[in-house]
Write an enzyme that holds these catalytic residues in place. Structure first.
Site, PDB file in Angstrom:
ATOM      1  N   GLU A   1     -20.299  30.634 -20.718  1.00 20.54           N
ATOM      2  CA  GLU A   1     -18.908  30.920 -21.072  1.00 20.54           C
ATOM      3  C   GLU A   1     -18.873  32.188 -21.918  1.00 20.54           C
ATOM      4  OE1 GLU A   1     -15.648  29.934 -20.692  1.00 20.54           O
ATOM      5  OE2 GLU A   1     -15.199  31.400 -22.252  1.00 20.54           O
ATOM      6  N   GLN A   2     -17.926  33.072 -21.600  1.00 20.48           N
ATOM      7  CA  GLN A   2     -17.873  34.349 -22.305  1.00 20.48           C
ATOM      8  C   GLN A   2     -17.431  34.227 -23.771  1.00 20.48           C
ATOM      9  OE1 GLN A   2     -14.955  36.881 -20.455  1.00 20.48           O
ATOM     10  NE2 GLN A   2     -13.260  35.506 -20.860  1.00 20.48           N
TER      11      GLN A   2
ATOM     12  N   TYR B   1       7.561  19.284 -23.183  1.00 24.23           N
ATOM     13  CA  TYR B   1       7.033  17.919 -23.153  1.00 24.23           C
ATOM     14  C   TYR B   1       6.069  17.733 -24.320  1.00 24.23           C
ATOM     15  CZ  TYR B   1       3.246  20.247 -20.470  1.00 24.23           C
ATOM     16  OH  TYR B   1       2.246  21.094 -20.032  1.00 24.23           O
TER      17      TYR B   1
ATOM     18  N   ASP C   1      -8.930  28.559 -10.433  1.00 22.11           N
ATOM     19  CA  ASP C   1      -8.157  29.801 -10.376  1.00 22.11           C
ATOM     20  C   ASP C   1      -8.978  30.966  -9.829  1.00 22.11           C
ATOM     21  OD1 ASP C   1      -5.972  28.535 -11.395  1.00 22.11           O
ATOM     22  OD2 ASP C   1      -5.759  29.804 -13.174  1.00 22.11           O
TER      23      ASP C   1
ATOM     24  N   ARG D   1      -4.075  21.427 -24.121  1.00 21.13           N
ATOM     25  CA  ARG D   1      -5.218  21.916 -23.327  1.00 21.13           C
ATOM     26  C   ARG D   1      -6.518  21.822 -24.114  1.00 21.13           C
ATOM     27  NH1 ARG D   1      -3.379  25.715 -18.938  1.00 21.13           N
ATOM     28  NH2 ARG D   1      -5.574  26.180 -18.825  1.00 21.13           N
TER      29      ARG D   1
HETATM   30  C1  FAD Z   1       2.582  28.585 -17.836  1.00 19.23           C
HETATM   31  C2  FAD Z   1       1.525  27.797 -17.126  1.00 19.23           C
HETATM   32  C3  FAD Z   1       1.579  26.413 -17.132  1.00 19.23           C
HETATM   33  C4  FAD Z   1       0.647  25.670 -16.431  1.00 19.23           C
HETATM   34  N1  FAD Z   1       0.758  24.306 -16.435  1.00 19.23           N
HETATM   35  C5  FAD Z   1      -0.120  23.568 -15.706  1.00 19.23           C
HETATM   36  C6  FAD Z   1      -0.007  22.133 -15.671  1.00 19.23           C
HETATM   37  O1  FAD Z   1       0.879  21.534 -16.309  1.00 19.23           O
HETATM   38  N2  FAD Z   1      -0.917  21.443 -14.933  1.00 19.23           N
HETATM   39  C7  FAD Z   1      -1.918  22.059 -14.234  1.00 19.23           C
HETATM   40  O2  FAD Z   1      -2.714  21.384 -13.584  1.00 19.23           O
HETATM   41  N3  FAD Z   1      -2.063  23.420 -14.269  1.00 19.23           N
HETATM   42  C8  FAD Z   1      -1.199  24.171 -14.980  1.00 19.23           C
HETATM   43  N4  FAD Z   1      -1.338  25.534 -15.032  1.00 19.23           N
HETATM   44  C9  FAD Z   1      -2.473  26.169 -14.298  1.00 19.23           C
HETATM   45  C10 FAD Z   1      -3.778  26.019 -15.083  1.00 19.23           C
HETATM   46  O3  FAD Z   1      -3.618  26.525 -16.375  1.00 19.23           O
HETATM   47  C11 FAD Z   1      -4.926  26.775 -14.384  1.00 19.23           C
HETATM   48  O4  FAD Z   1      -4.863  26.567 -13.005  1.00 19.23           O
HETATM   49  C12 FAD Z   1      -6.275  26.292 -14.925  1.00 19.23           C
HETATM   50  O5  FAD Z   1      -6.445  26.682 -16.261  1.00 19.23           O
HETATM   51  C13 FAD Z   1      -7.423  26.858 -14.080  1.00 19.23           C
HETATM   52  O6  FAD Z   1      -8.638  26.403 -14.610  1.00 19.23           O
HETATM   53  P1  FAD Z   1      -9.995  27.206 -14.363  1.00 19.23           P
HETATM   54  O7  FAD Z   1     -11.057  26.402 -15.038  1.00 19.23           O
HETATM   55  O8  FAD Z   1     -10.108  27.525 -12.921  1.00 19.23           O
HETATM   56  O9  FAD Z   1      -9.786  28.607 -15.086  1.00 19.23           O
HETATM   57  P2  FAD Z   1      -9.556  28.931 -16.630  1.00 19.23           P
HETATM   58  O10 FAD Z   1      -8.851  27.829 -17.302  1.00 19.23           O
HETATM   59  O11 FAD Z   1      -8.918  30.293 -16.663  1.00 19.23           O
HETATM   60  O12 FAD Z   1     -11.035  29.050 -17.241  1.00 19.23           O
HETATM   61  C14 FAD Z   1     -11.871  30.146 -16.930  1.00 19.23           C
HETATM   62  C15 FAD Z   1     -12.965  30.215 -17.984  1.00 19.23           C
HETATM   63  O13 FAD Z   1     -13.896  31.233 -17.605  1.00 19.23           O
HETATM   64  C16 FAD Z   1     -14.207  32.069 -18.725  1.00 19.23           C
HETATM   65  N5  FAD Z   1     -14.578  33.378 -18.202  1.00 19.23           N
HETATM   66  C17 FAD Z   1     -13.769  34.317 -17.644  1.00 19.23           C
HETATM   67  N6  FAD Z   1     -14.471  35.400 -17.276  1.00 19.23           N
HETATM   68  C18 FAD Z   1     -15.772  35.146 -17.600  1.00 19.23           C
HETATM   69  C19 FAD Z   1     -16.971  35.901 -17.453  1.00 19.23           C
HETATM   70  N7  FAD Z   1     -16.971  37.118 -16.903  1.00 19.23           N
HETATM   71  N8  FAD Z   1     -18.130  35.333 -17.872  1.00 19.23           N
HETATM   72  C20 FAD Z   1     -18.146  34.093 -18.435  1.00 19.23           C
HETATM   73  N9  FAD Z   1     -17.022  33.347 -18.608  1.00 19.23           N
HETATM   74  C21 FAD Z   1     -15.850  33.862 -18.180  1.00 19.23           C
HETATM   75  C22 FAD Z   1     -12.909  32.057 -19.532  1.00 19.23           C
HETATM   76  O14 FAD Z   1     -13.146  32.428 -20.885  1.00 19.23           O
HETATM   77  C23 FAD Z   1     -12.453  30.605 -19.367  1.00 19.23           C
HETATM   78  O15 FAD Z   1     -13.029  29.760 -20.332  1.00 19.23           O
HETATM   79  C24 FAD Z   1      -0.415  26.316 -15.735  1.00 19.23           C
HETATM   80  C25 FAD Z   1      -0.513  27.709 -15.754  1.00 19.23           C
HETATM   81  C26 FAD Z   1       0.447  28.453 -16.424  1.00 19.23           C
HETATM   82  C27 FAD Z   1       0.337  29.947 -16.376  1.00 19.23           C
END
Ligand code: FAD
Length: 399
Positions: free
Chosen positions: A34-35, A217, A295, A108
């Protein structure tokens, strides 16, 4: 296992941690890089619908979640200007009975903490911090990650769980071309004791209006109110959760909205803004011994509240595919993509479509909201639209 037999996960967000836990539970060794220098999530809420809690329960997290979650009783709709309220649909016991597991509302950071604790209970040093991935490459029958400090590590598999601006995705497939939606999201948290009693309730509230949409909420056992809003604006195009705005700017975006909306906005400790971008679905997101989840491969607009849930489902399925086909990367990733492609692409598409029903200029008319609520925002209509999503069971999918 030697280092080269491990699975390396880039990114310790919700998706990366869920995948790590699912892999560890299946006896596969994992390292998360993790970065961030410390493990934490942004201060905001997240809703996890029944299809997500089904996976979290299968990962053994039901007990830990109970200490931090809110089980809301229901959702209501309110009129942006008059404040008139309509019941929308039941959550709580009704949802838990219908789908087997509940719909929960969480901070979160709390969800992240629950996942990280569970990963560390399996492997105390699984999470490496301050490790920013710069690039990924193939190294014979191994995959290799290069970090920004120049160090390289090889592994049997690498999973890019590094979010919307994924370096792993860019390494494999080049730069993406996001398209701005013309819409900005605001978020913030308010200590519950700062809100009047009629607002600080254990239910979800969506405000329907023209040019914008507001929802709030409770999270963290009801100690905080999570605020999210969307507004049509084309003067802000930075896609990042760390960009702060001001309470005045946010209030200005919702000029003319009901006093209850402004009572929350006034009390937000730090408002953050995020320009919402869309990207087309990827037909494939694996190459050799490297794949993506969450994502990183299917960023999703938040109008269905499913981006995080999809990342959790992905994590569970990729672990099942690797457990079954560890020695056969082509089959492991082909199965993973086949299982996830249509579902995640549909979520991305429907989230985008939902943006149109979340707000429209026609709702400026005082009577239009009631007409819209009667037509689209009824319990039965919601069930028809969401059944396919909430009833899905990632834990029993044939691998
Ligand atoms: C306004 C809003 C509301 C939302 N509400 C909801 C909801 O109610 N329910 C729901 O299910 N989803 C919701 N989402 C979507 C949700 O937040 C994302 O889909 C989710 O966080 C994706 O998770 P992830 O683990 O794929 O990515 P992330 O949560 O973005 O995690 C990525 C991780 O990778 C790390 N990282 C990045 N680049 C590097 C690198 N080069 N090297 C090492 N580490 C790195 C980051 O620091 C981070 O810790 C919402 C989004 C928004 C914008």
């Amino acid at each position: 296992m030697a280092t080269a037999d491990k699975v390396i996960i880039i990114g310790g967000g919700i998706g990366g941690l869920a995948a790590a836990l699912a892999l560890l539970k299946r006896g596969i060794d994992v390292e998360i890089h993790e970065q961030a220098p410390e493990l934490k999530e942004v201060g905001a809420g997240i809703q996890i619908s029944s299809n997500g809690t089904r996976v979290l329960y299968a990962l053994g997290l039901e007990g830990a979640l109970k200490h931090v979650q809110v089980l809301p009783s229901r959702r209501v709709i309110r009129h942006w200007n008059t404040g008139e309220t309509w019941n929308w649909f039941d959550l709580g016991a009704t949802t838990a009975q219908r789908y087997g597991t509940p719909h929960v509302m969480l901070h979160r950071g709390d969800l992240h903490g629950v996942l990280a604790d569970a990963v560390r209970a399996y492997k105390p040093d699984a999470i490496k911090l301050g490790r920013r991935c710069a690039a990924i490459s193939a190294a014979g029958d191994r995959a290799e990650v290069r970090f920004e400090d120049g160090e390289t590590v090889q592994a049997a598999y690498i999973i890019g769980a590094d979010g919307i601006h994924s370096k792993v995705r860019a390494s494999l497939f080049g730069a993406d071309r996001p398209e701005f939606t013309g819409c900005v999201a605001w978020r913030g948290l308010v200590p519950m004791e700062k809100l009047p009693a009629h607002i600080s309730q254990m239910l979800g509230t969506n405000w329907l209006g023209p040019r914008g949409h507001v929802l709030h909420y409770p999270v963290r056992r009801g100690e905080l109110m999570n605020f999210i809003s969307f507004v049509e604006r084309d003067d802000w195009q930075i896609e990042s959760w760390v960009t702060q705005g001001t309470n005045d700017e946010l209030a200005n975006d919702f000029r003319g909205w009901h006093e209850d909306v402004h009572a929350i906005i006034r009390n937000i400790e730090t408002p953050y803004k995020w320009a919402m971008m869309v990207r087309g679905p990827m037909p494939r997101w694996s190459q050799g011994r490297v794949t993506l989840l969450g994502d990183a491969c299917h960023p999703t607009l938040p109008f269905l509240g499913q981006g995080g849930v999809m990342a959790i489902e992905d994590g569970y399925i990729i672990a099942a595919c690797l457990a079954k086909y560890f020695d056969d990367p082509m089959t492991a990733f082909a199965r993973y993509e086949d299982i996830r492609r249509d579902r995640t692409a549909t979520v991305v598409r429907k989230s985008h479509e939902n943006r149109r029903s979340a707000f429209s200029p026609a709702l400026a008319d005082q009577n239009a909201v009631a007409v819209e609520v009667a037509r689209e925002w009824q319990q039965e209509r919601v069930r028809e639209r969401m059944e396919w999503l909430y009833s899905y069971d990632a834990t029993v999918v044939a691998i």
